[in-house]
Design a protein around this motif. Sequence first.
Motif, PDB file in Angstrom:
ATOM      1  N   SER A  30     -14.095  28.713 -38.564  1.00  0.00           N
ATOM      2  CA  SER A  30     -14.790  27.480 -38.222  1.00  0.00           C
ATOM      3  C   SER A  30     -14.013  26.243 -38.638  1.00  0.00           C
ATOM      4  O   SER A  30     -13.248  26.260 -39.616  1.00  0.00           O
ATOM      5  CB  SER A  30     -16.186  27.452 -38.868  1.00  0.00           C
ATOM      6  N   GLU A  59     -17.386  28.299 -35.080  1.00  0.00           N
ATOM      7  CA  GLU A  59     -18.038  26.994 -34.978  1.00  0.00           C
ATOM      8  C   GLU A  59     -17.012  25.860 -35.027  1.00  0.00           C
ATOM      9  O   GLU A  59     -16.134  25.838 -35.894  1.00  0.00           O
ATOM     10  CB  GLU A  59     -19.047  26.819 -36.121  1.00  0.00           C
ATOM     11  N   SER A  88     -21.170  27.673 -32.181  1.00  0.00           N
ATOM     12  CA  SER A  88     -21.775  26.344 -32.204  1.00  0.00           C
ATOM     13  C   SER A  88     -20.727  25.238 -32.141  1.00  0.00           C
ATOM     14  O   SER A  88     -19.563  25.442 -32.492  1.00  0.00           O
ATOM     15  CB  SER A  88     -22.603  26.174 -33.483  1.00  0.00           C
TER      16      SER A  88
END
Length: 256
Positions: A30, A59, A88
């Motif tokens: 991420s 993410e 996300s």
Amino acid sequence: VDLRDNRITPKGAIHLFQNLPSNITCLNLSHNNLGEGGLNTLTDALKSHGYPIEVINLENTKVNDRSVCRLLEVIIDGVATLRLLNLSYNNLSDTCAERISDLIKYCDALQELYLRWNKLKAKSGAAIADALGISNCLTVLDLSGNTLGGTRDSCAPKLKVGLMENKSLLHLDLSNNYFVFDETQIIAEGLAENQTILGFHYNGNCGYIDPLGFLKPINRGLIPISSLSITNRIDSVKCQRRGKRENLLELSLIHI
């Protein structure tokens, strides 16, 4: 392997993903700059090495629809161990709708899927809802911060059916998706028939959860704090580091 926030670029990803340990089960990438090239390199590694990977966190890695669709195809076809996937904050669109739906339908180990703050619209909502009616293993689904509602071709009827038929989901986040009054009413009907969901989040739409846990449609405006059931959000749905929680308690009125 925790590599979050390390400014990893597509060029760096080539060397990194060629040297992953053979027994890797968790990969947190991420907040890096993987982009399409970096994710394609990871996808190639997953396809050719057969890692027993259980957790992949992507993410905010600046990946795109095309590279994510390819990743999901490889996961569906050959990564039988994956139980958590976080995509996300990647601006994903409805181009990924069918692949996301297939992932939920056919990835038997998948328990948690995080898709918050992308650009998914009603088409994706409908495809995901169809998959919920089939899935027997998904327990956490975060769709917050997208645009599933507020369109003429509403996905609310599909969500109603998906919620009624699903027997595995425990936590669902639909916050900030522009669902209007009529859509909320339809979703509430499906939610009322669901027997498994313990945590349901609906902030930022035309509705609220009453103290008995039922979804109530409202028009946009101010809701008295006494009308709300205030709880801490589930850690897993927020996908934060351990020990951190967001308290939703407000001391005045809540505006949605």
